[in-house]
Design an enzyme around this catalytic site. Structure first.
Site, PDB file in Angstrom:
ATOM      1  N   ASN A   1     -14.663  -6.113 -24.612  1.00 49.01           N
ATOM      2  CA  ASN A   1     -13.131  -5.965 -24.060  1.00 49.01           C
ATOM      3  C   ASN A   1     -12.424  -7.404 -24.268  1.00 49.01           C
ATOM      4  O   ASN A   1     -12.588  -8.374 -23.358  1.00 49.01           O
ATOM      5  CB  ASN A   1     -13.147  -5.552 -22.943  1.00 49.01           C
ATOM      6  CG  ASN A   1     -11.846  -5.138 -22.325  1.00 49.01           C
ATOM      7  OD1 ASN A   1     -10.574  -5.021 -23.063  1.00 49.01           O
ATOM      8  ND2 ASN A   1     -11.825  -5.211 -20.876  1.00 49.01           N
TER       9      ASN A   1
ATOM     10  N   LYS B   1      -9.496  -7.894 -23.864  1.00 48.05           N
ATOM     11  CA  LYS B   1      -8.089  -8.021 -22.782  1.00 48.05           C
ATOM     12  C   LYS B   1      -7.228  -8.648 -23.678  1.00 48.05           C
ATOM     13  O   LYS B   1      -6.975  -8.283 -24.843  1.00 48.05           O
ATOM     14  CB  LYS B   1      -8.445  -8.922 -21.764  1.00 48.05           C
ATOM     15  CG  LYS B   1      -9.714  -8.400 -21.043  1.00 48.05           C
ATOM     16  CD  LYS B   1     -10.042  -8.874 -19.637  1.00 48.05           C
ATOM     17  CE  LYS B   1     -11.432  -8.513 -19.135  1.00 48.05           C
ATOM     18  NZ  LYS B   1     -11.620  -8.492 -17.785  1.00 48.05           N
TER      19      LYS B   1
ATOM     20  N   HIS C   1      -9.516   1.040 -17.129  1.00 52.81           N
ATOM     21  CA  HIS C   1     -10.138  -0.275 -16.701  1.00 52.81           C
ATOM     22  C   HIS C   1      -9.544  -0.618 -15.356  1.00 52.81           C
ATOM     23  O   HIS C   1      -8.392  -0.305 -14.894  1.00 52.81           O
ATOM     24  CB  HIS C   1      -9.924  -1.275 -17.718  1.00 52.81           C
ATOM     25  CG  HIS C   1     -10.656  -2.576 -17.525  1.00 52.81           C
ATOM     26  ND1 HIS C   1     -10.164  -3.602 -16.603  1.00 52.81           N
ATOM     27  CD2 HIS C   1     -11.725  -3.117 -17.945  1.00 52.81           C
ATOM     28  CE1 HIS C   1     -11.106  -4.733 -16.663  1.00 52.81           C
ATOM     29  NE2 HIS C   1     -11.876  -4.222 -17.573  1.00 52.81           N
TER      30      HIS C   1
ATOM     31  N   GLU D   1      -8.551  -3.452 -14.064  1.00 55.74           N
ATOM     32  CA  GLU D   1      -7.324  -4.030 -14.246  1.00 55.74           C
ATOM     33  C   GLU D   1      -5.978  -3.304 -14.489  1.00 55.74           C
ATOM     34  O   GLU D   1      -4.824  -3.493 -14.167  1.00 55.74           O
ATOM     35  CB  GLU D   1      -7.149  -5.223 -15.560  1.00 55.74           C
ATOM     36  CG  GLU D   1      -8.122  -6.229 -15.156  1.00 55.74           C
ATOM     37  CD  GLU D   1      -9.028  -7.177 -16.212  1.00 55.74           C
ATOM     38  OE1 GLU D   1      -8.496  -6.872 -17.425  1.00 55.74           O
ATOM     39  OE2 GLU D   1     -10.080  -7.661 -15.988  1.00 55.74           O
TER      40      GLU D   1
ATOM     41  N   GLU E   1     -18.457  -0.485 -13.847  1.00 56.63           N
ATOM     42  CA  GLU E   1     -17.891  -1.788 -13.634  1.00 56.63           C
ATOM     43  C   GLU E   1     -17.526  -2.108 -12.018  1.00 56.63           C
ATOM     44  O   GLU E   1     -16.439  -1.710 -11.864  1.00 56.63           O
ATOM     45  CB  GLU E   1     -16.781  -2.138 -14.318  1.00 56.63           C
ATOM     46  CG  GLU E   1     -17.049  -2.014 -15.890  1.00 56.63           C
ATOM     47  CD  GLU E   1     -16.008  -2.742 -16.718  1.00 56.63           C
ATOM     48  OE1 GLU E   1     -16.721  -3.649 -17.396  1.00 56.63           O
ATOM     49  OE2 GLU E   1     -14.821  -2.636 -16.744  1.00 56.63           O
TER      50      GLU E   1
ATOM     51  N   GLY F   1     -15.069 -10.744 -14.194  1.00 57.45           N
ATOM     52  CA  GLY F   1     -14.475 -11.867 -14.408  1.00 57.45           C
ATOM     53  C   GLY F   1     -14.695 -12.855 -13.411  1.00 57.45           C
ATOM     54  O   GLY F   1     -14.192 -13.837 -13.473  1.00 57.45           O
TER      55      GLY F   1
ATOM     56  N   SER G   1     -19.255  -9.503 -15.674  1.00 55.44           N
ATOM     57  CA  SER G   1     -19.926 -10.678 -16.026  1.00 55.44           C
ATOM     58  C   SER G   1     -21.366 -10.677 -16.675  1.00 55.44           C
ATOM     59  O   SER G   1     -22.201 -11.162 -16.552  1.00 55.44           O
ATOM     60  CB  SER G   1     -20.076 -11.502 -14.575  1.00 55.44           C
ATOM     61  OG  SER G   1     -18.902 -11.535 -14.171  1.00 55.44           O
TER      62      SER G   1
HETATM   63  C1  PEP Z   1     -14.412  -6.144 -18.342  1.00 57.63           C
HETATM   64  O1  PEP Z   1     -13.452  -6.739 -18.748  1.00 57.63           O
HETATM   65  O2  PEP Z   1     -14.442  -5.020 -18.784  1.00 57.63           O
HETATM   66  C2  PEP Z   1     -15.416  -7.112 -18.044  1.00 57.63           C
HETATM   67  C3  PEP Z   1     -16.531  -6.785 -17.742  1.00 57.63           C
HETATM   68  O3  PEP Z   1     -15.103  -8.374 -18.031  1.00 57.63           O
HETATM   69  P1  PEP Z   1     -16.247  -9.778 -17.743  1.00 57.63           P
HETATM   70  O4  PEP Z   1     -17.504  -9.486 -18.550  1.00 57.63           O
HETATM   71  O5  PEP Z   1     -15.493 -10.864 -18.136  1.00 57.63           O
HETATM   72  O6  PEP Z   1     -16.648  -9.631 -16.062  1.00 57.63           O
END
Ligand code: PEP
Length: 250
Positions: free
Chosen positions: A9, A11, A94, A96, A166, A172, A212
């Site tokens: 992803n 972003k 997501h 975000e 998630e 992040g 992460s």
């Molecule tokens: C994500 O954006 O779905 C995500 C898991 O980000 P990160 O791996 O940076 O935590």
């Protein structure tokens, strides 16, 4: 046996030139992957990524889709538009988008339905906030978000969907759920799907972990029986890191 799926992803990162450079580096590097490989990129990169990934095992994904067929929705993109650009997967819900753009379980469901009706695969994101985990509400939250998102799909459509668990506190932040925490909560999601749609559906649906995930922790997470892949943010932006994640079993 469920085939693992690793999706990046990106972003709001990468110009078309940067996107092409990254995908050109990934094409030879991930060609022998045993899992499905997807990059979910900004719409401005669709054409560059499609061209760079031509003939490879890397599939094109988007990061959102609008639920209407067409009309007065300035700035939005319909499922038919994405599909016409070669998009095969769409990240929906997501955290975000839930946090910054007012996404609700209802709009997530509408987007999932539009995505599936257009013949694309949704990657449906669910996950609890830090205080929800601390107060013991993780299971209720992820069950509710999952079932709401899938509402109205047929059993076969649920089977073909991808869920990304998630934990919001792990996105992040460099914090990762432990292998056991991720496995346990994904098991809770699968059980909720089993109760509603039956065991053949819950056995088939692929559920990723996201938060992460990186070259250092991917092996442990992917060794868990419930975890069918990863949704990768930060570590998907550099070819060597994303390659290591995709080739986690090599
Ligand atoms: C994500 O954006 O779905 C995500 C898991 O980000 P990160 O791996 O940076 O935590």
């Amino acid at each position: 046996m469920r085939k693992a799926i690793i999706a990046g992803n990106w972003k709001m990162n990468k110009t078309p030139a940067e996107a092409a450079e990254l995908v050109k580096a990934l094409v030879p590097a991930v060609k022998d992957a045993d899992c499905d490989v997807v990059v979910c990129v900004p719409a401005t990169d669709f054409a560059a990524v499609k061209e760079a990934a031509e003939g490879s095992n890397i599939k094109l994904g988007a990061q959102n889709v609008h639920f209407a067929k067409s009309g007065a929705f300035t700035g939005e993109l319909s499922a038919d538009m994405l599909k016409a650009c070669g998009v095969e997967y769409v990240v929906i819900g997501h955290s975000e988008r839930r946090q910054y753009f007012g996404e609700t379980d209802k709009t997530v469901n509408a987007r999932v339905r539009a995505c599936v009706a257009a013949g694309m695969t949704p990657i449906i994101c669910v996950g609890e906030l830090k205080d929800e985990r601390e107060t013991g509400y993780t299971d209720i939250i992820v069950e509710y978000q999952t079932l709401m998102a899938l509402h109205g799909l047929s059993n076969d459509e649920v089977k073909a969907s991808v869920i990304a668990y998630e934990p919001v506190w792990a996105i992040g932040t460099g914090l990762t759920a432990t292998d056991e925490q991720a496995n346990e909560t994904i098991g809770v999601i699968r059980k909720a799907i089993e109760r509603k749609y039956g065991k053949d559906v819950s056995d088939a649906v692929r559920i990723q972990y996201g938060g992460s995930m990186n070259p250092g922790n991917v092996k442990g997470l992917m060794a868990q029986p419930e975890i069918d892949g990863g949704l990768i943010g930060g570590a998907s932006l550099k070819a060597p890191d994303f390659t290591s994640v995709v080739l986690y079993n090599k």
